[in-house]
Design a protein around this motif. Structure first.
Motif, short mmCIF file in Angstrom:
data_model
loop_
_atom_site.label_atom_id
_atom_site.label_comp_id
_atom_site.label_asym_id
_atom_site.label_seq_id
_atom_site.Cartn_x
_atom_site.Cartn_y
_atom_site.Cartn_z
N LEU A 1 -28.67 -8.72 -45.98
CA LEU A 1 -28.19 -9.91 -46.68
C LEU A 1 -29.20 -11.04 -46.56
O LEU A 1 -29.45 -11.77 -47.53
CB LEU A 1 -26.84 -10.34 -46.10
N GLU A 2 -29.79 -11.21 -45.39
CA GLU A 2 -30.76 -12.28 -45.18
C GLU A 2 -31.96 -12.14 -46.12
O GLU A 2 -32.39 -13.11 -46.75
CB GLU A 2 -31.23 -12.31 -43.74
N TYR A 3 -32.49 -10.93 -46.23
CA TYR A 3 -33.64 -10.71 -47.11
C TYR A 3 -33.26 -10.94 -48.57
O TYR A 3 -34.00 -11.60 -49.32
CB TYR A 3 -34.18 -9.30 -46.92
N LEU B 1 -33.59 -14.51 -53.48
CA LEU B 1 -32.95 -15.32 -54.52
C LEU B 1 -33.32 -16.79 -54.41
O LEU B 1 -33.47 -17.48 -55.43
CB LEU B 1 -31.43 -15.16 -54.45
N SER B 2 -33.46 -17.27 -53.18
CA SER B 2 -33.79 -18.68 -52.98
C SER B 2 -35.30 -18.93 -52.91
O SER B 2 -35.73 -20.07 -52.67
CB SER B 2 -33.12 -19.20 -51.70
N LEU B 3 -36.08 -17.88 -53.09
CA LEU B 3 -37.55 -17.97 -53.03
C LEU B 3 -38.01 -18.53 -51.69
O LEU B 3 -38.94 -19.34 -51.62
CB LEU B 3 -38.09 -18.82 -54.18
N SER B 4 -37.32 -18.07 -50.62
CA SER B 4 -37.58 -18.61 -49.29
C SER B 4 -38.33 -17.66 -48.38
O SER B 4 -38.33 -17.84 -47.15
CB SER B 4 -36.24 -18.98 -48.62
N LEU B 5 -38.97 -16.64 -48.94
CA LEU B 5 -39.75 -15.73 -48.10
C LEU B 5 -40.91 -16.48 -47.46
O LEU B 5 -41.46 -17.42 -48.03
CB LEU B 5 -40.30 -14.57 -48.94
N VAL C 1 -38.35 -12.14 -59.31
CA VAL C 1 -37.15 -11.65 -58.63
C VAL C 1 -36.15 -11.10 -59.64
O VAL C 1 -35.56 -10.02 -59.43
CB VAL C 1 -36.52 -12.77 -57.77
N GLU C 2 -35.96 -11.82 -60.73
CA GLU C 2 -35.05 -11.33 -61.77
C GLU C 2 -35.52 -9.99 -62.31
O GLU C 2 -34.72 -9.07 -62.54
CB GLU C 2 -34.96 -12.35 -62.91
#
Length: 299
Positions: free
Chosen positions: A60-62, A67-71, A88-89
């Motif tokens: 879930l975290e990944y 989705l939030s572009l937070s990598l 991502v889409e």
């Protein structure tokens, strides 16, 4: 009727220096339609994958970080593409395409995703141009929906399916078979259920001999009721990253071997494209098109 997943977003443009790998997704369906191998009605347009399907193979975290572009910058570097909402889409749609193909394969014996084969993605990380592992998500979906009891991943991309191997290392219902370049990316391999490391310079006779030695035996021993085939054409002698010496005809014979044995044993098979990095885009498209032509003649 053979169904083929294709969405215009597969051809999503990337910044300069990253566009070449995407070009085949535009040219391949055009070639198949132009030559009459398939008609427009063979193609379908997938939508985005549902979160609960993704989470059977990814954390879930990944998923939320994608989705939030937070990598993290380090993880983005390992993926190799600039991280954007459009990318991502694209990955979410590719993944749903492989799920949809799974159901079409149950009906028709075989189905194709023009993209897919993102086998370097781990449950909690992406790498090697792969954000989500479409085959892993689809295989878990088939098991969850009780459409398959024993799945086999036949990964014949020149690079080991390291993410797939790791995701399924403790899942006996999915057998991972990877035949790949010994001296190629990834430098540190994972452990598939069966790995066949190939020496640099491996050519048709040795390559096809090894596949013929192992694949029929595996089908007899594992008894899969579903196959995912990663049909990368980076095994070609023209490939700038592959390090093998398989000819275009040898690559076609590989596809014939896999698809004929699946057909003979009445095992549904989903084919995903995997990699291909020959300097001439025509070589990549022709090798991929051969996989479709072989399927059309067998099925």
């Amino acid at each position: 009727m053979i169904k083929i997943a294709f969405h215009p977003i597969y051809c999503h443009p990337l910044p300069e220096g990253h566009r070449f790998p995407m070009l085949k997704y535009e040219l391949l369906p055009e070639q198949l339609l132009y030559e009459g191998t398939f008609k427009p009605e063979n193609f379908f347009k997938p939508q985005k994958v549902e979160p609960e399907d993704v989470m059977r193979a990814h954390t879930l975290e990944y998923y939320n970080d994608l989705l939030s572009l937070s990598l993290s910058p380090k993880m983005i570097r390992k993926i190799g593409f600039p991280l954007t909402a459009e990318l991502v889409e694209r990955e979410l749609i590719i993944t749903q395409g492989t799920i949809d193909c799974s159901y079409f394969a149950l009906e028709n014996g075989i189905s194709f995703n023009i993209a897919g084969g993102t086998h370097h993605a781990y449950s909690a990380a992406g790498e090697g141009f792969c954000l989500l592992n479409d085959v892993a998500v689809a295989a878990m979906k088939m098991l969850h929906d009780k459409k398959a009891k024993q799945v086999m991943v036949v990964d014949l991309d020149v690079h080991q399916g390291n993410g797939t191997a790791k995701i399924f290392e403790n899942t006996p219902e999915v057998f991972t078979f990877s035949m790949h370049g010994k001296d190629n990316y990834p430098l540190q391999k994972e452990i598939s259920d069966l790995d066949i490391p190939l020496p640099t310079g491996c050519a048709d006779e040795q390559y096809l001999g090894l596949l013929q030695c192992h694949l029929p035996r595996l089908l007899a021993e594992v008894a899969p009721d579903f196959i995912y085939y990663v049909s990368g054409v980076d095994i070609l002698e023209t490939d700038k990253l592959g390090k093998l010496k398989v000819t275009l005809d040898g690559c076609k014979k590989r596809d014939e071997m896999v698809l004929e044995i699946a057909k003979r044993n009445n095992i549904p098979v989903v084919v995903v494209m995997g990699g291909g990095y020959s300097p001439k885009i025509a070589d990549i498209v022709e090798a991929h098109a051969n996989t479709f032509r072989v399927a059309e003649s067998i099925f």
